[in-house]
Design a protein around this motif. Structure first.
Motif, short mmCIF file in Angstrom:
data_model
loop_
_atom_site.label_atom_id
_atom_site.label_comp_id
_atom_site.label_asym_id
_atom_site.label_seq_id
_atom_site.Cartn_x
_atom_site.Cartn_y
_atom_site.Cartn_z
N ASP A 142 0.83 -1.21 0.00
CA ASP A 142 0.00 0.00 0.00
C ASP A 142 0.86 1.26 0.00
O ASP A 142 0.54 2.24 -0.69
CB ASP A 142 -0.95 0.01 1.20
CG ASP A 142 -2.11 -0.95 1.04
OD1 ASP A 142 -2.45 -1.30 -0.12
OD2 ASP A 142 -2.69 -1.35 2.07
N LEU A 143 1.94 1.26 0.76
CA LEU A 143 2.82 2.42 0.78
C LEU A 143 3.47 2.63 -0.59
O LEU A 143 3.67 3.76 -1.03
CB LEU A 143 3.88 2.29 1.87
CG LEU A 143 3.35 2.34 3.30
CD1 LEU A 143 4.47 2.04 4.30
CD2 LEU A 143 2.70 3.68 3.61
N MET A 144 3.79 1.53 -1.27
CA MET A 144 4.33 1.64 -2.63
C MET A 144 3.25 2.16 -3.59
O MET A 144 3.53 3.00 -4.44
CB MET A 144 4.86 0.28 -3.11
CG MET A 144 6.13 -0.17 -2.41
SD MET A 144 7.56 0.90 -2.74
CE MET A 144 7.84 0.57 -4.48
N ARG A 145 2.02 1.69 -3.43
CA ARG A 145 0.93 2.15 -4.30
C ARG A 145 0.65 3.63 -4.11
O ARG A 145 0.33 4.34 -5.04
CB ARG A 145 -0.39 1.40 -3.97
CG ARG A 145 -0.49 0.03 -4.50
CD ARG A 145 -1.88 -0.57 -4.36
NE ARG A 145 -2.55 -0.33 -3.10
CZ ARG A 145 -3.80 0.11 -2.97
NH1 ARG A 145 -4.52 0.37 -4.03
NH2 ARG A 145 -4.34 0.26 -1.78
N LEU A 146 0.76 4.09 -2.87
CA LEU A 146 0.41 5.47 -2.53
C LEU A 146 1.66 6.33 -2.32
O LEU A 146 1.58 7.38 -1.68
CB LEU A 146 -0.47 5.48 -1.27
CG LEU A 146 -1.81 4.77 -1.42
CD1 LEU A 146 -2.47 4.54 -0.07
CD2 LEU A 146 -2.72 5.55 -2.35
N ARG A 147 2.79 5.92 -2.88
CA ARG A 147 4.04 6.65 -2.64
C ARG A 147 4.00 8.07 -3.20
O ARG A 147 4.65 8.95 -2.67
CB ARG A 147 5.23 5.87 -3.18
CG ARG A 147 5.28 5.70 -4.68
CD ARG A 147 6.31 4.64 -5.09
NE ARG A 147 6.41 4.52 -6.53
CZ ARG A 147 5.54 3.89 -7.30
NH1 ARG A 147 4.47 3.31 -6.76
NH2 ARG A 147 5.70 3.83 -8.61
N GLY A 148 3.20 8.31 -4.23
CA GLY A 148 3.06 9.67 -4.75
C GLY A 148 2.36 10.58 -3.76
O GLY A 148 2.64 11.78 -3.70
N ARG A 149 1.49 10.02 -2.96
CA ARG A 149 0.73 10.80 -1.98
C ARG A 149 1.41 10.83 -0.61
O ARG A 149 1.40 11.85 0.08
CB ARG A 149 -0.68 10.20 -1.86
CG ARG A 149 -1.57 10.90 -0.89
CD ARG A 149 -2.98 10.35 -0.98
NE ARG A 149 -3.82 10.89 0.07
CZ ARG A 149 -5.06 10.53 0.28
NH1 ARG A 149 -5.64 9.65 -0.51
NH2 ARG A 149 -5.76 11.06 1.26
N LEU A 150 1.97 9.70 -0.21
CA LEU A 150 2.54 9.59 1.14
C LEU A 150 4.05 9.77 1.17
O LEU A 150 4.62 9.90 2.25
CB LEU A 150 2.17 8.22 1.75
CG LEU A 150 0.67 7.98 1.94
CD1 LEU A 150 0.41 6.55 2.38
CD2 LEU A 150 0.08 8.97 2.93
N GLY A 151 4.68 9.72 0.00
CA GLY A 151 6.12 9.96 -0.08
C GLY A 151 6.92 8.71 -0.43
O GLY A 151 6.74 7.66 0.19
N GLU A 152 7.79 8.86 -1.40
CA GLU A 152 8.64 7.75 -1.81
C GLU A 152 9.62 7.33 -0.72
O GLU A 152 9.83 6.13 -0.51
CB GLU A 152 9.38 8.09 -3.11
CG GLU A 152 8.47 8.07 -4.30
CD GLU A 152 9.21 8.08 -5.63
OE1 GLU A 152 10.46 8.07 -5.62
OE2 GLU A 152 8.52 8.08 -6.65
N PRO A 153 10.24 8.28 0.01
CA PRO A 153 11.17 7.85 1.06
C PRO A 153 10.51 6.92 2.09
O PRO A 153 11.12 5.93 2.50
CB PRO A 153 11.63 9.17 1.71
CG PRO A 153 11.44 10.20 0.63
CD PRO A 153 10.23 9.75 -0.13
#
Length: 196
Positions: A142-153
């Motif tokens: 999910d963090l990878m899916r939403l990395r544009g919103r939650l941040g790539e780092p």
């Protein structure tokens, strides 16, 4: 509170109390005298109950029983990040009503109904009381899916921590990534991580 103390659970809603015959004036009198604590609007915890590990998650789970703790909130619980979430992040199915919870501050994400239960698990938020939460594997995806919103780092750091854990399952990670439409980015991130 003596007359109902044997029947009220440790954490309960106004509806539960009323269903057990508690009058609302008694409920608020107990809150005012400290016999019960208000965790969120309409969610209470007995003052004599054991201390909850995750009181905010417990409160939100009672306010929105169909929701699942996700993203940064789940990553914090699973020790995939040191970041402290400023809101409790929950997932709800796309067609369901988005809950409005002011306290604790809550952010709802709409997740596809077909994959909503992929990686669903539970954690104990208080002794004997569990809440729905996505597994570490699902959380990383999910963090990878939403990395544009939650941040790539955040996403890449969580992936690194996940891969270092004894319970890491790269095959399951890729399977979840495929089901959730983010196979390519997760595969590339795994390749980079294994090369480093």
């Amino acid at each position: 509170m003596k007359e109902v103390e044997g029947t009220l659970p440790n954490t309960f809603t106004t509806r539960t109390a009323l269903g057990l015959g508690v009058h609302s004036r008694d409920l608020y009198a107990w809150r005012d005298d400290g016999s019960i604590l208000e965790l969120s609007r309409g969610v209470f915890r007995r003052a004599d109950a054991p201390e909850p590990s995750y009181p905010d998650l417990l409160a939100v789970a009672h306010r929105s029983p169909g929701a699942v703790v996700c993203c940064v909130s789940a990553a914090a619980v699973h020790d995939l990040t040191d970041e402290l979430p400023v809101t409790v992040q929950i997932a709800v199915p796309t067609r369901s009503r988005t809950p409005r919870i002011d306290y604790p501050p809550t952010t709802a994400f709409r997740f596809d109904e077909d994959t909503f239960e992929v990686g669903l698990s539970r954690i104990e938020a208080a002794p004997g009381e569990s809440v729905r939460i996505y597994s570490p594997t699902r959380t990383v995806v999910d963090l990878m899916r939403l990395r544009g919103r939650l941040g790539e780092p955040l996403a890449y750091s969580a992936l690194q921590r996940y891969l270092r854990s004894r319970s890491a399952k790269p095959g399951v990670l890729l399977d979840f990534a495929d089901k959730l439409g983010v196979y390519g980015p997760v595969r590339r991130a795994l390749d980079v991580a294994s090369a480093g």
